[in-house]
Design an enzyme around this catalytic site. Structure first.
Site, short mmCIF file in Angstrom:
data_model
loop_
_atom_site.label_atom_id
_atom_site.label_comp_id
_atom_site.label_asym_id
_atom_site.label_seq_id
_atom_site.Cartn_x
_atom_site.Cartn_y
_atom_site.Cartn_z
N PHE A 13 35.75 36.61 45.10
CA PHE A 13 35.34 36.96 46.35
C PHE A 13 34.05 35.94 46.92
O PHE A 13 33.89 36.12 48.20
CB PHE A 13 35.35 38.38 46.78
CG PHE A 13 34.20 39.02 45.96
CD1 PHE A 13 33.23 39.18 45.90
CD2 PHE A 13 35.01 40.14 44.79
CE1 PHE A 13 32.27 39.70 45.05
CE2 PHE A 13 34.00 40.69 44.23
CZ PHE A 13 32.69 40.75 44.14
N GLU A 61 35.54 40.03 40.40
CA GLU A 61 35.78 41.14 39.47
C GLU A 61 36.93 40.95 38.67
O GLU A 61 38.07 40.43 38.97
CB GLU A 61 36.45 42.28 40.63
CG GLU A 61 36.38 43.59 40.33
CD GLU A 61 35.04 44.45 40.46
OE1 GLU A 61 34.89 45.54 40.06
OE2 GLU A 61 34.11 43.75 41.16
N LYS A 109 37.76 46.91 47.99
CA LYS A 109 36.96 47.13 46.86
C LYS A 109 37.57 47.60 45.61
O LYS A 109 38.41 48.75 45.46
CB LYS A 109 35.90 48.28 47.26
CG LYS A 109 34.79 48.72 46.40
CD LYS A 109 34.17 49.75 46.79
CE LYS A 109 32.91 49.91 45.64
NZ LYS A 109 33.08 49.82 44.19
#
Length: 449
Positions: free
Chosen positions: A330, A291, A237
């Site tokens: 991802f 991200e 994460k």
């Protein structure tokens, strides 16, 4: 246009959502297709479809001056009306009563043509003349809602989701089909057209229209997270900026195009000018979820480093050198014009690996112990700033704890544990994706401002 204004007035007078939906559904059935499509768009609080980049570029000051001109009222009178309502549309209704035409001649199609002309016109003078002509032909009630539409402040308690419900009700369509078509098209008006023709399943993904991001729910602990799914995919994460990238690669006669959108669906490519050229190296047309991270030496830097890149109107070469970034991907949402969000995550990850392998092989690989080996990945060069997010399978809750500790050692927040069989559900927070973090120590604080 009068019927649309009267409808808006009626919906604004009731707080019951079911009544709003019923009123709008009845209206949509009663008008022709073009009027229904445009009305749905305007009642959603938009002048143009969500996917379009056009704007009227007409500000409140120009609307104010135009109202003074066509009403013949003083600035003090308009100010007093505005203070009564706190709404320029409602104030316009008051100052135009008695001077505006009493007979309605404007149609919804007239409004659309004028909005197109205003968006195309260059300079405030040209826009102002079109605006004066439009409002001078409007009744007081029409002017009220024309201004509300132009400012995006309808204030009648109607959201786009209710317009979707009304569309489904009006044309006996599945609400799920209406919502999906609108999500794919980014155009509630075009969605209404498909509903009228009973062709909602024909809606196709529109590149460069961002869709909502799938969100994760918090996991209680490693045991609960491990036991949630029969097969899970585990990722770090990250502490960065969630970003959706839309890529149309260069082809013969086509220079290619890349856009990057934030979680709020704003275009942010200009803040990270090194990323679009890197993504443009793709062979396939695709939409990614990932991200943006400050990145150096094969690992993510603290978010405080990335913050140095935010809010800048101009990103210099020195800034890019001081705080290099990477786009860690991802998920893949669309590939070569085909939406893939309904495929299981395990299949989407395979597609993602295949697409990115032709851009920047090889993938980061796990060590023998199953720890994500970011340390083995070289710092990305200018041409290779796009990285696939490493993914693992946890074999036990204890193994998940080990992966969690390793992720934190790399400076990341924790882990994402995802159901390998899950589809991608835009804009929803469900139990198919879990985030495992450890809370920081509590602090006693005083709010001072």
């Amino acid at each position: 246009m009068l019927a649309l204004a009267q409808l808006a007035e009626a919906m604004g007078s009731t707080t019951r959502k079911t009544q709003k939906v019923a009123l709008l559904a009845e209206y949509l059935r009663s008008v022709d297709e073009d009027t229904a499509a445009l009305s749905a768009l305007y009642l959603s609080g938009r002048v143009f479809a969500a996917w379009e980049e056009r704007t009227l570029q007409v500000g409140g000051a120009q609307l104010w001056r135009t109202l003074l001109t066509i009403s013949g009222k003083s600035d003090a009178a308009l100010t007093a009306a505005f203070r009564r309502y706190g709404d320029l549309g409602a104030a316009a209704h008051d100052v135009l009563l008695g001077t505006a035409p009493e007979t309605a001649t404007l149609t919804v199609l007239d409004i659309a043509r004028t909005f197109d002309a205003i968006a195309t016109a260059r300079g405030p003078a040209a826009k102002g003349e079109l605006l004066r002509t439009l409002l001078a032909h409007a009744t007081a009630l029409q002017a009220k809602y024309l201004i509300k539409i132009m400012t995006g402040e309808l204030r009648i308690g109607l959201k786009e989701s209710l317009v979707e419900e009304a569309t489904a009700k009006a044309f006996d369509a599945s609400l799920a089909d209406v919502k999906r078509a609108n999500m794919l098209l980014g155009d509630i008006g075009e969605t209404v057209r498909l509903a009228v023709r009973n062709r909602l399943p024909e809606a196709r993904m529109r590149l460069f229209h961002p869709i909502g991001f799938m969100l994760a729910a918090p996991a209680e602990d490693a045991v609960a997270a491990f036991e949630q799914f029969s097969e899970s995919i585990v990722e770090d994460k990250y502490d960065g900026i969630r970003a959706q990238a839309h890529v149309c690669p260069a082809r013969s006669g086509n220079p290619g195009r890349v856009k990057i959108y934030s979680r709020t669906l704003d275009e942010i490519g200009e803040s990270f000018p090194e990323l679009p050229p890197a993504l443009a190296g793709l062979v396939d047309e695709a939409i990614f979820d990932g991200e943006i991270l400050a990145w150096r030496g094969g690992r993510a830097l603290a978010f405080s480093e990335l913050q140095k890149r935010l809010g800048r109107k101009r990103v210099t070469q020195r800034t890019m050198s001081d705080v290099p970034v990477a786009y860690v991907v991802f998920d893949i949402l669309a590939l070569n014009g085909e939406l893939v969000i309904d495929r299981p995550l395990r299949e989407r990850r395979e597609l993602l690996a295949d697409v990115l392998s032709r851009l920047r092989p090889p993938d980061p690989r796990p060590t023998a112990q199953g720890v994500l080996a970011f340390e083995t990945v070289a710092s990305p060069a200018e041409s290779s700033r796009v990285l696939p997010a490493p993914a693992l399978r946890a074999t036990s809750a204890e193994h998940l704890d080990e992966l969690f500790a390793a992720a934190q050692d790399r400076g990341n927040e924790g882990l994402m544990i995802k159901d390998a069989a899950s589809t991608y559900t835009p804009g929803r927070r469900g139990q198919s994706w879990l985030k495992l973090k450890r809370e920081l120590a509590t602090l006693d604080v005083v709010v001072t401002a």
